[in-house]
Scaffold this active site. Structure first.
Site, short mmCIF file in Angstrom:
data_model
loop_
_atom_site.label_atom_id
_atom_site.label_comp_id
_atom_site.label_asym_id
_atom_site.label_seq_id
_atom_site.Cartn_x
_atom_site.Cartn_y
_atom_site.Cartn_z
N GLU B 49 122.60 98.28 -32.69
CA GLU B 49 123.41 97.56 -33.69
C GLU B 49 122.58 96.65 -34.59
OE1 GLU B 49 127.18 95.89 -32.86
OE2 GLU B 49 127.91 97.69 -31.88
N HIS B 272 127.01 90.89 -26.69
CA HIS B 272 126.58 91.53 -25.45
C HIS B 272 125.49 90.66 -24.81
CE1 HIS B 272 128.14 95.82 -25.91
NE2 HIS B 272 128.55 95.20 -27.00
#
Lengths: 409, 409
Positions: B49, B272
């Protein structure tokens, strides 16, 4: 397996031109191909452009006796068109779809819808591990001004990379397919240089077929003669390539092509000629020299040449991305302007004049249509830019590595 | 290289959640990630990402000293988001884009635009060949009714196949990434069973971090707590997996995760948690037992389970293909009907009644719009059917092979 025994492998490769509703005499030709394959009993059959899964199923039923193992590679809207029939068990398969493959709006060319790919089947024959690749690259519609060259080069590069990365445990690598490139084109030189694959036609001890091994020839009744005017003998774009990775040698004993018609009948298998090779594979005492790549000193030049073409494609893709983006912005502005005009009318401004509802609506729909299409195009060309840029980068990395250790490959 | 020396490798894996304009405090977090990586001096950094190439470039500049080698994988409209930083030279790279990745019309989910892929970098460290894979699979938006499960399973399958086919010359395989699957999900069992990869968390001799190794935890300030209600401790969806292929052993000495914030500061790296593993790699006298796959007798069950889910996806895709095709035909019929009405009016029929030009035009544009969209959808779902069908076939082939030689893998 130790010692001298020679494994003799007969391979058949053909672009079948089996497009439903479009290809002439398709069903007759598919039947003919099936009959011939059954009679001739090759070891390995690599087919392209079998677009209809029904054609594949019919061939599978017909060939079940002599080629009990087969695989059909599915991809894209229409399919990859790739399939393999084999006398020997297929242990594993993998499909890699090329990241670039023409443009969805080029409907008359249609390549985009086919999901052009390379299929890999792994086989073990007499204890020798074969990695067999079958592929079909983007067509060349105009050689002088080939708008698809950067895409085909990206495909050739991805094909070479895919082969290099997946064939490391193989003893022998075979590649068959319609590469849509002439033997001296930069894409072929790139593929061969970067993988070390050898051209069965060039290496064959005995050749029989069309002059220069051509696979698109004017003698073929399905060929548009005018397209071959610059090449009166035809062109060679279908190949069988091979190499031994570990302690094996591969030799091409014989190469044949059909010559404008299938043997014994009056029509050809396809608009392409079939290529048939007989290979001799033999274990030798010590591992062969070059394994992964070749030590070809000209490789850096080829990669540089290919990278320049990819770079040209990248600049063109950037221009298209820009102009489609600009078009989308203009359409959006027009829509906003119309919305303002409609609001003004609703608010009673300019009520003394009649409001042209119909033309207003037509214009709004036109602007909306342009906005949607231009946005889709912009997204598409953004992807194209990403992939061309990524390939250019990878080639640059390889060039740097080649310059640092020129003989390792 | 002979003998006992142990290679100690420290690996950092993180889904960075660096979406331009959308992710909170992106620039600050990317700076923080860069600073930490520079201080900690890992050997290998696998990031997901990192959607903006500018973020990658900034990281590259900042990390040039301690991680001189890096690669950014480009794909899709937005990019793959995948990149690798390394203390050791990267010899080669390859990108494989998953054939299915959600739906372009699910704009709110956006996965389709990311061109989800697996990136491979090949490295040689102390004479040991490492195949390092980094990937990010399709997100799970609703666990109870997961419409993307078949696509994620196709991705898990393609990931496993890609690893198996490309890692045959590697000594050690490493995989890091956001797999968007819980440890017991069928996709993880499929991936691990079919590749033989081991889970660093399960194997770690020493663990420090969030309970159960979770990487999406309620303590993280960027997490929407309501999404984690069914899992009060959080979930584990980011992994470091590994295995030795040839005569090496790999052990996970230590595994750590961040715990809702980055070390020493008050904000986390991302939504995360980072996963950090310390691996010990040692050459051993004789080749390890299982090489390609595992001899796990439960593998056939897992493949069967996965194949059933893919089959359910295939049926759903066929239904969608059918209904979009029907919609396109209806829109075409409406257009034809309108054309007939317009012709009739032009021919002077029904001239006594006023012709409703405006509504006629609106209807025609509506029908045209529906026709274009429904056709595009039909093409898309045709591709989806092809890929799901292809995967189902491949799984069937593997099942057959597993049943024939259950212990070979």
């Amino acid at each position: 397996m130790e010692g001298e025994p020679i494994l003799r492998l007969r391979i058949f490769n053909l672009n079948c031109w089996a497009i439903r509703y479009l290809s002439k005499r398709r069903q007759q030709r598919v039947r003919l191909i099936g009959d011939t394959l059954r009679q001739e009993g090759f070891d390995l059959v690599l087919l392209q452009e079998v677009w209809s899964e029904q054609d594949y199923s019919e061939l599978k039923v017909k060939l079940a006796g002599c080629y009990p193992f087969s695989h059909y590679f599915r991809s894209g809207v229409i399919g990859s068109g790739l399939c393999v029939f084999s006398r020997f068990p297929i242990l594993d398969t993998l499909l890699y779809q090329y990241s670039l493959n023409g443009y969805p709006y080029m409907l008359q060319h249609g390549d985009w819808f086919c999901g052009k790919s390379v299929g890999l089947v792994v086989m073990k024959i007499s204890g020798i591990i074969f990695n067999v690749y079958v592929t079909h690259l983007h067509a060349e519609y105009c050689r002088d001004k080939d708008a698809y060259l950067p895409h085909r080069l990206v495909q050739a590069w991805e094909l070479a990379q895919f082969i290099r990365h997946t064939s490391k445990a193989a003893d022998v690598v075979l590649l068959g397919g319609d590469l849509n490139m002439h033997p001296d084109d930069v894409g072929i030189r790139l593929l061969r240089g970067w993988t070390g694959l050898q051209d069965a036609f060039a290496e064959a001890m005995h050749f029989e077929g069309c002059k220069n091994g051509c696979t698109l020839v004017p003698d073929n009744c399905f060929i548009d003669k005018s397209e071959l005017l610059p090449f009166p003998l035809g062109i060679r774009i279908d190949y069988i390539l091979y190499k031994a990775i570990s302690s094996f040698t591969v030799k091409c004993e014989e190469l044949k092509t059909t010559t404008g018609r299938a043997p014994g009948v009056d029509i050809p298998f396809s608009d392409h000629e079939a290529v048939m090779a007989t290979l001799h594979i033999q274990r030798q005492g010590q591992p062969a020299g070059a394994t992964l790549g070749t030590a070809d000193p000209a490789l850096a030049d080829v990669v540089t040449e290919a990278r320049a073409e990819v770079g040209a494609g990248l600049r063109a893709a950037r221009r298209q991305r820009y102009s489609s983006g600009r078009m989308a912005v203009l359409a959006l502005l027009l829509l906003l302007l119309q919305a303002a005009a409609a609001l003004a009318t609703l608010a009673g401004l300019g009520a003394e004049q009649p409001f042209p509802k119909l033309s207003f609506c037509l214009l709004a729909f036109l602007a909306l249509g342009v906005l949607v299409l231009a946005t889709a195009l912009h997204l598409f060309h953004t992807m194209e830019v990403k992939m061309l840029h990524g390939t250019e980068d990878q080639m640059w990395m390889v060039l740097r590595a080649l310059q640092e250790r020129p003989s390792e490959g």
